[in-house]
Motif scaffolding. Structure first.
Motif, PDB file in Angstrom:
ATOM      1  N   ALA A  88       0.786  -1.231   0.095  1.00  0.00           N
ATOM      2  CA  ALA A  88      -0.045   0.034   0.068  1.00  0.00           C
ATOM      3  C   ALA A  88       0.784   1.235   0.011  1.00  0.00           C
ATOM      4  O   ALA A  88       0.255   2.198  -0.325  1.00  0.00           O
ATOM      5  N   ARG A  89       2.126   1.245   0.390  1.00  0.00           N
ATOM      6  CA  ARG A  89       2.979   2.351   0.389  1.00  0.00           C
ATOM      7  C   ARG A  89       3.480   2.493  -0.934  1.00  0.00           C
ATOM      8  O   ARG A  89       3.861   3.870  -1.369  1.00  0.00           O
ATOM      9  N   GLN A  90       3.695   1.615  -1.784  1.00  0.00           N
ATOM     10  CA  GLN A  90       3.897   1.748  -3.143  1.00  0.00           C
ATOM     11  C   GLN A  90       2.761   2.343  -4.032  1.00  0.00           C
ATOM     12  O   GLN A  90       2.303   1.498  -4.954  1.00  0.00           O
ATOM     13  N   ASP A  91       2.295   3.540  -3.947  1.00  0.00           N
ATOM     14  CA  ASP A  91       0.835   3.811  -4.424  1.00  0.00           C
ATOM     15  C   ASP A  91       1.303   4.641  -5.802  1.00  0.00           C
ATOM     16  O   ASP A  91       0.419   5.430  -6.288  1.00  0.00           O
ATOM     17  N   ALA A 106      -3.906  -4.581  -6.373  1.00  0.00           N
ATOM     18  CA  ALA A 106      -5.364  -4.393  -6.353  1.00  0.00           C
ATOM     19  C   ALA A 106      -6.085  -4.890  -7.317  1.00  0.00           C
ATOM     20  O   ALA A 106      -7.268  -5.476  -7.376  1.00  0.00           O
ATOM     21  N   ARG A 107      -5.504  -4.908  -8.558  1.00  0.00           N
ATOM     22  CA  ARG A 107      -6.227  -5.567  -9.517  1.00  0.00           C
ATOM     23  C   ARG A 107      -6.308  -6.969  -9.774  1.00  0.00           C
ATOM     24  O   ARG A 107      -7.225  -7.481  -9.908  1.00  0.00           O
ATOM     25  N   ALA A 108      -5.135  -7.459  -9.186  1.00  0.00           N
ATOM     26  CA  ALA A 108      -5.332  -8.905  -8.937  1.00  0.00           C
ATOM     27  C   ALA A 108      -6.272  -9.388  -8.154  1.00  0.00           C
ATOM     28  O   ALA A 108      -6.932 -10.417  -8.270  1.00  0.00           O
ATOM     29  N   VAL A 109      -6.309  -8.764  -6.911  1.00  0.00           N
ATOM     30  CA  VAL A 109      -7.417  -9.114  -5.889  1.00  0.00           C
ATOM     31  C   VAL A 109      -8.988  -8.878  -6.739  1.00  0.00           C
ATOM     32  O   VAL A 109      -9.645  -9.651  -6.177  1.00  0.00           O
ATOM     33  N   ASP A 114     -16.234  -9.758  -5.018  1.00  0.00           N
ATOM     34  CA  ASP A 114     -17.111  -8.701  -5.460  1.00  0.00           C
ATOM     35  C   ASP A 114     -17.034  -7.374  -4.751  1.00  0.00           C
ATOM     36  O   ASP A 114     -17.647  -6.497  -4.954  1.00  0.00           O
ATOM     37  N   ARG A 115     -16.382  -7.594  -3.771  1.00  0.00           N
ATOM     38  CA  ARG A 115     -16.223  -6.386  -2.850  1.00  0.00           C
ATOM     39  C   ARG A 115     -14.980  -6.466  -1.941  1.00  0.00           C
ATOM     40  O   ARG A 115     -14.276  -7.706  -1.636  1.00  0.00           O
ATOM     41  N   VAL A 116     -14.230  -5.305  -1.339  1.00  0.00           N
ATOM     42  CA  VAL A 116     -13.248  -5.427  -0.806  1.00  0.00           C
ATOM     43  C   VAL A 116     -13.288  -4.559   0.458  1.00  0.00           C
ATOM     44  O   VAL A 116     -13.894  -3.556   0.409  1.00  0.00           O
ATOM     45  N   PHE A 129      -7.596   2.034  -6.493  1.00  0.00           N
ATOM     46  CA  PHE A 129      -6.903   1.163  -7.599  1.00  0.00           C
ATOM     47  C   PHE A 129      -7.931  -0.078  -7.759  1.00  0.00           C
ATOM     48  O   PHE A 129      -7.830  -0.948  -8.712  1.00  0.00           O
ATOM     49  N   PHE A 130      -8.888  -0.548  -6.686  1.00  0.00           N
ATOM     50  CA  PHE A 130      -9.602  -1.802  -6.938  1.00  0.00           C
ATOM     51  C   PHE A 130     -10.489  -1.825  -7.737  1.00  0.00           C
ATOM     52  O   PHE A 130     -11.248  -0.451  -8.039  1.00  0.00           O
ATOM     53  N   ASP A 131     -11.011  -2.703  -8.664  1.00  0.00           N
ATOM     54  CA  ASP A 131     -12.118  -2.633  -9.788  1.00  0.00           C
ATOM     55  C   ASP A 131     -13.636  -3.041  -9.217  1.00  0.00           C
ATOM     56  O   ASP A 131     -14.382  -3.036 -10.223  1.00  0.00           O
ATOM     57  N   VAL A 132     -13.502  -3.180  -8.009  1.00  0.00           N
ATOM     58  CA  VAL A 132     -14.957  -3.542  -7.380  1.00  0.00           C
ATOM     59  C   VAL A 132     -14.996  -2.614  -6.231  1.00  0.00           C
ATOM     60  O   VAL A 132     -14.280  -1.962  -5.677  1.00  0.00           O
ATOM     61  N   GLU A 133     -16.109  -2.433  -5.771  1.00  0.00           N
ATOM     62  CA  GLU A 133     -16.709  -1.786  -4.370  1.00  0.00           C
ATOM     63  C   GLU A 133     -15.633  -1.986  -3.416  1.00  0.00           C
ATOM     64  O   GLU A 133     -15.104  -3.097  -3.098  1.00  0.00           O
ATOM     65  N   THR A 134     -15.042  -0.903  -2.801  1.00  0.00           N
ATOM     66  CA  THR A 134     -13.959  -0.950  -1.825  1.00  0.00           C
ATOM     67  C   THR A 134     -14.386   0.056  -0.838  1.00  0.00           C
ATOM     68  O   THR A 134     -14.900   1.284  -0.845  1.00  0.00           O
ATOM     69  N   VAL A 135     -14.401  -0.310   0.391  1.00  0.00           N
ATOM     70  CA  VAL A 135     -14.855   0.143   1.717  1.00  0.00           C
ATOM     71  C   VAL A 135     -13.514   0.251   2.473  1.00  0.00           C
ATOM     72  O   VAL A 135     -12.801  -0.780   2.874  1.00  0.00           O
ATOM     73  N   VAL A 136     -13.209   1.534   3.155  1.00  0.00           N
ATOM     74  CA  VAL A 136     -12.208   1.649   4.097  1.00  0.00           C
ATOM     75  C   VAL A 136     -12.660   1.711   5.650  1.00  0.00           C
ATOM     76  O   VAL A 136     -13.689   2.597   5.604  1.00  0.00           O
ATOM     77  N   VAL A 137     -12.117   1.050   6.387  1.00  0.00           N
ATOM     78  CA  VAL A 137     -12.278   0.943   7.873  1.00  0.00           C
ATOM     79  C   VAL A 137     -11.437   1.776   8.689  1.00  0.00           C
ATOM     80  O   VAL A 137     -10.077   1.460   8.430  1.00  0.00           O
ATOM     81  N   ASP A 138     -11.603   2.685   9.284  1.00  0.00           N
ATOM     82  CA  ASP A 138     -10.898   3.541  10.235  1.00  0.00           C
ATOM     83  C   ASP A 138     -11.059   2.736  11.913  1.00  0.00           C
ATOM     84  O   ASP A 138     -12.089   2.900  12.112  1.00  0.00           O
ATOM     85  N   ALA A 139     -10.046   1.917  12.092  1.00  0.00           N
ATOM     86  CA  ALA A 139      -9.864   1.322  13.316  1.00  0.00           C
ATOM     87  C   ALA A 139      -9.164   1.891  14.436  1.00  0.00           C
ATOM     88  O   ALA A 139      -8.908   1.388  15.391  1.00  0.00           O
ATOM     89  N   ALA A 140      -8.758   3.091  14.207  1.00  0.00           N
ATOM     90  CA  ALA A 140      -7.886   4.039  15.032  1.00  0.00           C
ATOM     91  C   ALA A 140      -8.444   4.042  16.486  1.00  0.00           C
ATOM     92  O   ALA A 140      -7.863   4.032  17.582  1.00  0.00           O
ATOM     93  N   ALA A 141      -9.781   4.355  16.633  1.00  0.00           N
ATOM     94  CA  ALA A 141     -10.401   4.447  17.889  1.00  0.00           C
ATOM     95  C   ALA A 141     -10.385   3.158  18.750  1.00  0.00           C
ATOM     96  O   ALA A 141     -10.563   3.173  19.999  1.00  0.00           O
TER      97      ALA A 141
END
Length: 283
Positions: A88-91, A106-109, A114-116, A129-141
């Protein structure tokens, strides 16, 4: 049914407990030439949620195999949870002719799901970069949970200005304390990075340094060593992804860190809290 990669067994079990869904028991075997085969013999259709941190190249291949295995066994839908996304750091391409590795991964995954769901990727933009629906979760809390209840006038510090947000999220979840960040300076001739505390008063206070990932611990240990010149009472580190490769934990201890707290996105000794509740909310 949750289908764990070998690097995410604890998190997959926690998700199964959190949601009441069944947990598969994949089988992993290796051929004499070093190739792996990950299979899910008990899967017989329905929805599959593959949970696999890509902490290594082998773990990435294993994730792709698990996706293919459940799809081949008749999965009606496949969701892929990547608690820690390697590359992810090689963006972006940093030099001419270099790949955008996060995009390639991302393309390979994307071909097998159907969803990431991603948890605090180091660069939030990799979700695009993903070709499907992608949700980012913030777990810092979640990082507030394992912290001592008796922190003295706590100061939550990000290792640089970009991490101030994650420090603020942890502080808000803890319920009290101030937020600040370290100043980071880079010598572009040598590439050397110098980190120094900001002007925040740390004397006699408990300090929690908060970041998304700790890999080698080199920059963090230098920052903590400099922080100790300000006379803090105790120094803790809280991170979402406790990679802690090589002698990272020793470096941090030598710098004067009392405890390191991480989540189970990367399953290490420092994994003191689970991101399962945060991930379960989006499944």
């Amino acid at each position: 049914m949750f289908v764990p990669g070998s690097a995410s067994q604890s998190l997959a079990a926690a998700l199964a407990d959190e949601t009441g869904r069944p947990l598969a028991t994949p089988e992993y075997r290796w051929f004499p030439d070093g190739e792996e085969c990950a299979s899910v013999p008990e899967f017989a259709g329905g929805e599959a949620v593959v949970v696999a941190a890509t902490v290594s190249n082998d773990a990435l291949v294993e994730l792709l195999q698990l996706q293919d295995a459940v799809r081949g066994a008749g999965a009606e839908a496949v969701t892929t949870v990547i608690p820690y996304m390697g590359y992810a750091r090689q963006d972006r391409a940093f030099e001419p002719g270099e790949p955008v590795s996060a995009r390639a991964v991302a393309r390979a995954v994307s071909t097998g799901t159907d969803r990431v769901v991603l948890v605090n990727p180091h660069e939030a933009g990799v979700a695009e970069f993903f070709d499907v629906e992608t949700v980012v979760v913030d777990a810092a809390a979640r990082l507030a949970d394992p912290l001592p209840d008796d922190l003295a006038d706590p100061l939550f510090l990000g290792p640089d200005e970009s991490a101030r947000g994650i420090a603020a999220t942890a502080r808000d979840a803890y319920g009290r304390g101030a937020v600040d960040h370290f100043e980071k300076e880079r010598d572009y001739d040598t590439g050397e990075v110098t980190v120094r505390p900001s002007d925040a008063d740390a004397a006699g206070r408990d300090v929690v340094v908060v970041d998304d990932i700790i890999a080698t611990g080199s920059t963090m240990s230098e920052a903590v060593a400099a922080l100790h010149e300000r006379g803090p009472e105790r120094v803790f580190i809280a991170c979402v992804h406790p990679m802690l490769v090589g002698n990272a934990r020793t470096k941090l201890a030598a710098a004067g860190v009392e405890r390191v707290f991480g989540t189970d996105t990367v399953e290490r000794e420092a994994s003191a809290v689970s991101v399962a509740p945060a991930v379960a909310d989006v499944l």
